[in-house]
Design a protein around this motif. Structure first.
Motif: not given
Length: 282
Positions: A23, A75, A25-26, A28, A21, A3
Motif C-alpha cells: 500500500r 511515496q 506509504y510515507t 510519519t 509494503r 505489510l
C-alpha cells in the motif's frame, strides 16, 4: 498481506530490518538519529529527502545516512516496495573494520547520499541483503552470525566503489520546484539560530506564503515549522554533547527565544531533558 516485516538486533550495536509494503506509504516520523543508516531498495521506487534536497531512489539504489542527518522517505511512483535498512554505531565499525574502520565509513562521506552500483555489484548487494532477510526470518542455528559479516561486506563493497567511481551525475538534476526548496532548506540550515518566519522566507525567495508552505511539505515531506524545530534541536544536541556551554546559552544559540519552550520541545523530540541528554552523552 499489506505489510511484511522482520528485524534483528539493536541500533546500539547492529540493527537490520526488512519491510515489504503493498500500500502507499510515507514516513510519519520526522527524525534524525545518532547512528549510521544504510537504506537499500530491493523493489519499487521512493522519494527520499536528505539534509537539504530530494532524491529519487530506484530499485537497487543504496542510501547512506550519516549520524544526525535529517531525512524522510515518501511515496514514489509505485505503491508497493521492499526495503532493507541497517543501523549501527561507531563501535560496530571499529570492531568489524579494525584498522580499516575509516575505509568502511567512506560511503557516508561522499558528496551525495545515494549510490547506484553497476549491475554486477548491485547483484552482489542484492544477494547479501536477501540472505540477511532470509536468515532473520527463518532463524536457523547460528543466524546471528550472518548480519554482522554481511553488513561489513556491504560496507567494503560500497567503499571500494566510492573510491573508484565518480559521483552519479543523475542526482544533480532537480526540477525548478525542488531546486527552489533546496535553496530554502540550505538557508534554514545556515540561519536556524535566528528568528525565522515562514512569511519572511516567502518574501526572501519571491513566493507566496501559501505556496512555500505547500511546496516545502510536498518536496521535503516536512512541515516548515517541524523542519525548523528539528534542525534547532539537532544543533542543540551537538552543543550539549560537544561543549560545556550553559544550557540557557545553548537554547538561545539555537534559535529558541524561551528557555522553558526549549526544554519542553527538546524533551518531546528526544525523550530526554537537555540536562539528561548531556549527562548521558558525556
Amino acid at each position: 498481506m499489506e505489510l511484511e516485516s522482520r528485524s534483528y538486533g539493536s541500533a546500539r550495536d547492529l540493527y537490520v530490518e526488512y519491510v515489504k509494503r503493498t500500500r502507499p506509504y510515507t514516513m510519519t516520523v520526522d527524525h534524525f538519529h545518532s547512528f549510521y543508516e544504510i537504506y537499500y531498495l530491493l523493489s519499487g521506487s521512493r522519494i527520499y529527502f536528505v539534509q537539504d534536497r530530494t532524491y529519487r531512489v530506484e530499485q537497487g539504489d543504496l542510501v547512506f545516512l550519516g549520524k544526525n542527518v535529517l531525512h524522510k522517505t515518501m511515496q514514489g511512483e509505485s505503491a508497493s516496495h521492499e526495503r532493507f535498512i541497517v543501523h549501527f554505531g561507531d563501535d560496530f565499525v571499529r570492531q568489524r573494520g579494525g584498522a580499516h574502520a575509516e575505509l568502511l565509513l567512506e560511503p557516508f562521506r561522499q558528496s551525495g547520499p545515494v549510490i547506484r552500483l553497476p549491475r554486477e555489484e548491485q547483484r552482489a548487494v542484492d544477494r547479501l541483503v536477501r540472505r540477511m532477510a532470509e536468515e532473520i526470518g527463518t532463524k536457523p542455528p547460528g543466524y546471528e552470525l550472518v548480519p554482522p559479516a554481511a553488513v561489513a561486506d556491504l560496507l567494503l563493497l560500497a567503499a571500494r566503489h566510492v573510491r573508484e567511481q565518480a559521483p552519479l551525475p543523475a542526482y544533480e538534476n532537480l526540477s525548478p520546484k525542488e531546486a527552489k526548496i533546496s535553496e530554502v532548506v540550505r538557508y534554514i540550515n545556515a540561519n536556524y539560530h535566528t528568528p525565522l518566519k515562514l512569511g519572511e522566507l516567502a518574501d526572501r525567495f519571491y513566493v507566496s506564503r501559501h505556496h512555500l508552505s505547500r511546496t516545502f511539505k510536498e518536496v521535503t515531506g516536512f512541515a516548515f515549522s517541524d523542519y525548523l524545530v528539528l534542525t534547532r534541536v539537532k544543533e542543540a544536541q551537538a552543543l550539549l554533547r560537544d561543549t560545556d556551554r550553559p544550557i540557557a546559552d545553548i537554547a538561545s544559540a539555537t534559535g529558541f527565544d524561551n528557555f522553558s519552550h526549549f526544554g519542553k520541545t527538546f524533551k518531546k523530540i528526544t525523550r530526554q531533558s537537555p540536562r539528561e541528554y548531556r549527562k548521558g552523552s558525556g
